[in-house]
Every structure is written in structure tokens, then in C-alpha cells.
Design a protein around this motif. Structure first.
Motif, short mmCIF file in Angstrom:
data_model
loop_
_atom_site.label_atom_id
_atom_site.label_comp_id
_atom_site.label_asym_id
_atom_site.label_seq_id
_atom_site.Cartn_x
_atom_site.Cartn_y
_atom_site.Cartn_z
N LEU A 327 0.85 -1.19 0.00
CA LEU A 327 0.00 0.00 0.00
C LEU A 327 0.88 1.25 0.00
O LEU A 327 1.96 1.26 0.60
CB LEU A 327 -0.91 -0.01 1.23
N THR A 328 0.41 2.29 -0.68
CA THR A 328 1.23 3.50 -0.81
C THR A 328 0.56 4.67 -0.10
O THR A 328 -0.61 4.58 0.30
CB THR A 328 1.37 3.88 -2.29
N GLU A 329 1.27 5.75 0.06
CA GLU A 329 0.71 6.96 0.67
C GLU A 329 -0.55 7.40 -0.08
O GLU A 329 -1.51 7.85 0.52
CB GLU A 329 1.74 8.09 0.68
N THR A 330 -0.52 7.26 -1.40
CA THR A 330 -1.69 7.64 -2.20
C THR A 330 -2.90 6.81 -1.80
O THR A 330 -4.01 7.32 -1.70
CB THR A 330 -1.42 7.41 -3.71
N ASP A 331 -2.66 5.51 -1.55
CA ASP A 331 -3.76 4.66 -1.12
C ASP A 331 -4.34 5.17 0.20
O ASP A 331 -5.56 5.25 0.36
CB ASP A 331 -3.28 3.21 -0.91
N TYR A 332 -3.47 5.52 1.14
CA TYR A 332 -3.96 5.96 2.45
C TYR A 332 -4.69 7.28 2.37
O TYR A 332 -5.56 7.57 3.19
CB TYR A 332 -2.80 6.07 3.46
N SER A 333 -4.33 8.12 1.39
CA SER A 333 -4.99 9.42 1.31
C SER A 333 -6.33 9.34 0.58
O SER A 333 -7.01 10.34 0.40
CB SER A 333 -4.07 10.43 0.63
N HIS A 334 -6.71 8.14 0.16
CA HIS A 334 -8.04 7.92 -0.42
C HIS A 334 -9.10 8.48 0.54
O HIS A 334 -9.00 8.28 1.75
CB HIS A 334 -8.23 6.42 -0.62
N PRO A 335 -10.13 9.20 -0.01
CA PRO A 335 -11.12 9.83 0.87
C PRO A 335 -11.77 8.87 1.87
O PRO A 335 -12.16 9.30 2.96
CB PRO A 335 -12.16 10.39 -0.11
N ASP A 336 -11.91 7.58 1.54
CA ASP A 336 -12.55 6.65 2.48
C ASP A 336 -11.58 6.10 3.52
O ASP A 336 -11.96 5.33 4.39
CB ASP A 336 -13.17 5.46 1.73
N ILE A 337 -10.29 6.47 3.41
CA ILE A 337 -9.32 5.94 4.37
C ILE A 337 -8.73 7.08 5.21
O ILE A 337 -8.93 7.13 6.41
CB ILE A 337 -8.19 5.16 3.65
N GLY A 338 -8.02 7.99 4.54
CA GLY A 338 -7.52 9.17 5.25
C GLY A 338 -6.17 8.98 5.88
O GLY A 338 -5.31 9.84 5.80
N SER A 339 -5.98 7.84 6.54
CA SER A 339 -4.70 7.62 7.22
C SER A 339 -4.51 6.13 7.44
O SER A 339 -5.47 5.38 7.54
CB SER A 339 -4.72 8.35 8.57
N LYS A 340 -3.25 5.74 7.55
CA LYS A 340 -2.99 4.32 7.74
C LYS A 340 -3.44 3.82 9.10
O LYS A 340 -3.62 2.63 9.30
CB LYS A 340 -1.52 4.00 7.50
N VAL A 341 -3.63 4.74 10.06
CA VAL A 341 -4.10 4.29 11.37
C VAL A 341 -5.61 4.09 11.41
O VAL A 341 -6.17 3.69 12.42
CB VAL A 341 -3.67 5.24 12.52
N ASN A 342 -6.27 4.38 10.30
CA ASN A 342 -7.71 4.15 10.23
C ASN A 342 -7.95 2.69 9.80
O ASN A 342 -8.49 2.42 8.73
CB ASN A 342 -8.32 5.13 9.24
N CYS A 343 -7.58 1.79 10.67
CA CYS A 343 -7.63 0.35 10.34
C CYS A 343 -9.01 -0.08 9.84
O CYS A 343 -9.12 -0.89 8.93
CB CYS A 343 -7.29 -0.51 11.56
N ASN A 344 -10.04 0.47 10.44
CA ASN A 344 -11.41 0.07 10.12
C ASN A 344 -11.81 0.29 8.66
O ASN A 344 -12.72 -0.37 8.17
CB ASN A 344 -12.41 0.82 11.00
N ALA A 345 -11.10 1.22 7.99
CA ALA A 345 -11.46 1.50 6.60
C ALA A 345 -11.23 0.27 5.72
O ALA A 345 -11.96 0.06 4.75
CB ALA A 345 -10.64 2.67 6.07
N CYS A 346 -10.26 -0.54 6.06
CA CYS A 346 -9.96 -1.72 5.23
C CYS A 346 -10.27 -3.04 5.94
O CYS A 346 -10.47 -4.05 5.29
CB CYS A 346 -8.50 -1.72 4.82
N HIS A 347 -10.28 -3.01 7.26
CA HIS A 347 -10.55 -4.24 8.02
C HIS A 347 -11.94 -4.16 8.62
O HIS A 347 -12.16 -3.46 9.60
CB HIS A 347 -9.51 -4.42 9.14
N LYS A 348 -12.88 -4.88 8.01
CA LYS A 348 -14.28 -4.78 8.43
C LYS A 348 -14.51 -5.31 9.84
O LYS A 348 -15.51 -5.01 10.48
CB LYS A 348 -15.18 -5.53 7.44
N ASP A 349 -13.58 -6.14 10.31
CA ASP A 349 -13.76 -6.72 11.64
C ASP A 349 -12.79 -6.12 12.66
O ASP A 349 -12.53 -6.72 13.71
CB ASP A 349 -13.59 -8.23 11.59
N ALA A 350 -12.26 -4.92 12.37
CA ALA A 350 -11.26 -4.32 13.27
C ALA A 350 -11.83 -4.13 14.68
O ALA A 350 -11.12 -4.32 15.67
CB ALA A 350 -10.77 -2.99 12.71
N ASP A 351 -13.10 -3.79 14.78
CA ASP A 351 -13.69 -3.54 16.10
C ASP A 351 -13.68 -4.79 16.98
O ASP A 351 -13.66 -4.69 18.19
CB ASP A 351 -15.13 -3.05 15.96
N SER A 352 -13.73 -5.95 16.34
CA SER A 352 -13.75 -7.18 17.13
C SER A 352 -12.34 -7.62 17.51
O SER A 352 -12.16 -8.53 18.32
CB SER A 352 -14.42 -8.30 16.34
#
Ligand code: HEC
Ligand code: HEC
Length: 368
Positions: A327-352
Motif C-alpha cells: 500500500l502506498t501513501e496515495t492509497d492511504y490518502s483515499h477519501p474513504d481511508i484518510g490515514s494508515k491508522v484508520n484500520c477500520n477502513a480496510c478491516h471490516k472486523d477491526a472492532d472485534s
């Protein structure tokens, strides 16, 4: 060459041939997904393993109930037979055997034993490392990791054994002109005299029914024995107070010491003031401590949560960086992600706190 006989005997009954060619397809799928595919294909690998399990159970049953040449006690495993066969091979001779030849018979025993061990170790990895499958609640992460070493070693041994098996088939077919591949398709071998009762269609039919029965029983067992929901409670207060600026990270992502550090420094929290009143502070600290990485037995708790360097960011752990290196910086700056620490954007089960492979869903437009 003899003229083809009127009726060459059936050596390999239909269930055995079906078993053989299904095995080829399933082992091929398992090997390709195991060696070459990204981890998100793990499910396909595991389904191949499930199919393999059924096929092996069937083969073990058929080794006792099958027609003459399918039964294990008819395998020519005596040492004399093997020595004679090897001596003949060296002299450039190979006798056509009705069933397996002595070397081939040992090959089959070796292949079946390796495959059984592969399946068992596979279940250990699946249960221990991924917290899935029938052993999920029985096996810890560390045991799963140990199982993985064994699983990989066995896979290497299997690849070697398959190569030898194929070499044997090539030698028999092209040097000694025994059409054994054809025999595994039609079941018949020309010019041999068969021992035992001729294979009846009813016997073959019964075999196919046993195979279907094994598959059905196994599917039933595996679906009723799905992974237990792990005890990952969530906490309202935590979600509210700590989920504003970033996802409320699952407690198993940090060690007890790290949480202590973070909670002790809330007034200067990565440049923000995240201070809490005393009651809320107590509640959240207790929640985080009850489920921190040291109390959790998932892969992410072991690899990200329990890292050695105190206060190291999750995203700075070697494991995290290795898993996300595509994954690249461009990927993380995608409007639905924003930052690499936003785990939930890509991991649907991050809360569990599970971070399962099959729950990784990249937002549209992110390639990986
Ligand atoms: C006012 C906003 C804000 C609030 C409220 C807040 N945080 Fe943070 N937190 C941040 C920022 C900013 C970062 C750094 C994120 C980054 O680098 O993008 C951070 C980072 C973290 C990290 C480190 C993640 C890593 O990469 O290792 C943890 C853990 C964390 N916060 C826990 C908490 C907890 C627990 C609470 C509730 C008590 C909390 N945060 C509340 C703003 C906040
Ligand atoms: C932009 C999307 C994205 C973000 C954001 C992201 N991940 Fe991932 N993560 C992935 C992808 C894609 C993989 C799969 C990599 C592979 O298998 O090759 C992955 C793999 C993982 C794995 C390994 C899963 C396994 O069982 O193999 C863990 C653990 C993980 N991520 C944790 C995190 C954590 C913790 C965060 C937040 C700090 C995070 N990820 C943020 C996309 C993301």
C-alpha cells in the motif's frame, strides 16, 4: 505385444479412480494457493484442505471395504518384493503388476501418510493462528505457529514425494510401456491376470455412496463447529471517548504497558488534549487492561500488540509494515481511508480485534 484381450479385468474400481483424480485437483489447488497466493486466498486453501480431509477419510475406509486392489492388505509391501523390483529396475526390467508394484505401493503409503499429517497440521494452524475452524477454541496462537512450521515442512516433503511419484509414472509409461495412467482412467489393465473377485457395479456404487456420506457428515460437522465468537466485548464509553479522532482501537492492539503510557499522558496525546474526567478515566483504563494484547491470543495481539519496543506505533512494527508493504501513501490518502491508522477502513472486523483475512475489503479505487 499381445493382442488386446477380449476383456481385460477391472483393477481400479470407480470410487478409487474418482478418489485419485479428485485428489490431483484438490492437492493442486491447495499447493498453488498455499505457495503462490496472497493470504486472502487462505479460505480457498482451507476449503481444499476440507475436501482433502473427506477424500482421505474415504480412502482409509476404502482401504478396508474396497475391491481387491484398493484394500491395503493386498499392497505388496514385503521387503523381498521391493528388493526384487528395484534389482529388476536396475537391470532395465519392470514387471507389469495387476495392482501396485512393490515400490509404487510404498509410494502410495508414503503419500497418504504425508497427506494425513498435512491435514492435521493444517487444522492446527487454522485453529491456532487464525482462530478458525473446529480447533479454534482448543489451540492457542503459539501452538498454531509451531503447527505452521510442521505444515510447511510436510508440504515440502509432499512436493518431493509427488515428484518421485510422477517420475515413477513417466518411467513406467515411456520406458516400460505400461499404460498405467490409462489404467487409472478406465480401471482396466490389459494383459494381466487379476486376483480376487471381479469388481461389481454394486460394490462401486456403495463406494461412491460412502464418499458422499463422508462429505455430508464432514460438512455438517464443520458448519456446526464454526469458530466460537471470541470474548471481545466492546465498551460504550470507550467507543465514545476514544473513537472521535480515530477508530477506538481494539485493546488487544497494545500491551498493558503501552496502554498505561497512553492513559498517563492523555493531556498530551500525540499533540492533542484527550483528557478525561476521573470516572471515565477509571472505566476506560479498566476496560483496556482487561483485554490488552497480553491477555489476547490472536495473531494481531501477538505480532502488533506485544511488540518489544515500548511506545512504538502500531504502524511501525515490522509485522505491520510487512503486511502493508504493497500500500502506498496515495492509497492511504483515499477519501474513504484518510490515514494508515484508520484500520477500520480496510478491516471490516477491526472492532472485534480479529483482523481476519477474509474481512479485508479495500475501498474502491485502492489497488493492492
Ligand atoms: C482529540 C483527538 C483524539 C482523541 C479524543 C483520542 N485520540 Fe488517540 N490519537 C489521536 C491522534 C492525533 C493520534 C495520532 C494518529 C496519527 O498519527 O495519525 C492518536 C493515536 C492514538 C494511538 C496510537 C496508534 C498507533 O499508531 O499506535 C492510540 C493507541 C490512541 N490514540 C488511543 C487513544 C485512546 C485510548 C483514547 C481515549 C482515551 C484516544 N486515543 C483519544 C487523537 C485522539
Ligand atoms: C488501506 C487499507 C488498510 C489499512 C488502513 C490497514 N490495513 Fe491492515 N491490511 C490491509 C491489507 C490489504 C492486508 C493484507 C495484506 C496481505 O495479506 O498481503 C492487511 C493485513 C493486515 C493484517 C494481517 C492479517 C492476517 O491475518 O494476515 C493485520 C494484523 C492488519 N492488517 C492490521 C492492521 C491494523 C492494526 C491497522 C491499523 C493500524 C491496519 N491493518 C490498517 C489493508 C489495510
Amino acid at each position: 505385444m499381445n493382442a488386446p484381450q477380449e476383456k481385460s479385468p477391472i483393477i481400479w474400481d470407480l470410487p478409487l479412480r474418482f478418489f485419485h483424480w479428485s485428489m490431483v485437483a484438490v492437492v493442486f489447488t491447495a499447493a498453488v494457493t498455499g505457495y503462490f497466493f496472497e493470504e486472502w486466498w487462505l479460505d480457498v486453501h482451507v476449503y481444499a484442505g476440507y475436501a482433502l480431509t473427506c477424500l482421505l477419510i474415504f480412502r482409509l475406509i476404502w482401504g478396508f471395504l474396497g475391491s481387491y486392489y484398493s484394500r491395503f492388505h493386498t499392497f505388496p509391501l514385503s521387503r523381498n518384493g521391493v528388493v526384487t523390483h528395484l534389482k529388476n529396475l536396475l537391470k532395465g526390467k519392470s514387471e507389469q503388476h495387476a495392482g501396485h508394484n512393490p515400490v509404487g505401493a510404498w509410494m502410495i503409503v508414503g503419500l497418504l501418510a504425508t497427506l494425513c499429517l498435512l491435514v492435521v497440521s493444517g487444522f492446527i494452524v487454522w485453529g491456532g493462528q487464525e482462530n478458525k475452524g473446529p480447533l479454534a477454541s482448543l489451540i492457542g496462537y503459539q501452538f498454531g505457529e509451531w503447527g505452521e512450521e510442521i505444515h510447511e515442512t510436510l508440504a515440502g516433503i509432499l512436493m518431493f514425494a509427488i515428484s518421485i511419484h510422477l517420475l515413477g509414472v513417466l518411467v513406467e509409461t515411456f520406458i516400460f510401456k505400461h499404460p498405467i495412467v490409462q489404467a487409472m482412467i478406465t480401471g482396466r489393465k490389459e494383459g494381466v491376470s487379476a486376483t480376487g473377485k471381479p469388481v461389481s457395479i454394486w460394490h462401486s456404487l456403495a463406494g461412491m455412496l460412502i464418499l458422499i456420506g463422508v462429505g455430508a457428515a464432514f460438512s455438517y460437522w464443520i458448519t456446526t463447529k464454526q469458530q466460537p465468537p471470541m470474548a471481545m466485548s466492546s465498551n460504550e464509553t470507550y467507543q465514545q471517548e476514544c473513537g472521535d479522532c480515530h477508530p477506538a482501537y481494539h485493546p488487544s492492539l497494545r500491551s498493558q504497558n503501552d496502554w498505561q503510557q497512553i492513559m498517563n499522558n492523555l493531556s498530551d496525546h500525540y499533540g492533542e488534549d484527550a483528557s478525561l474526567d476521573a470516572t471515565t478515566y477509571q472505566e476506560i483504563t479498566a476496560f483496556l487492561n482487561s483485554q490488552n494484547a497480553n491477555t489476547f491470543d490472536t495473531e494481531v495481539a501477538h505480532k502488533v500488540g506485544r511488540h518489544d519496543t515500548p511506545n512504538q506505533r502500531m504502524t511501525q512494527t515490522r509485522y505491520w509494515q510487512k503486511k502493508h508493504d504493497e500500500l502506498t501513501e496515495t492509497d492511504y490518502s483515499h477519501p474513504d481511508i484518510g490515514s494508515k491508522v484508520n484500520c477500520n477502513a480496510c478491516h471490516k472486523d477491526a472492532d472485534s480485534g480479529r483482523f481476519d483475512d477474509d474481512q479485508i475489503k479495500l475501498p474502491k479505487g485502492v489497488h493492492s
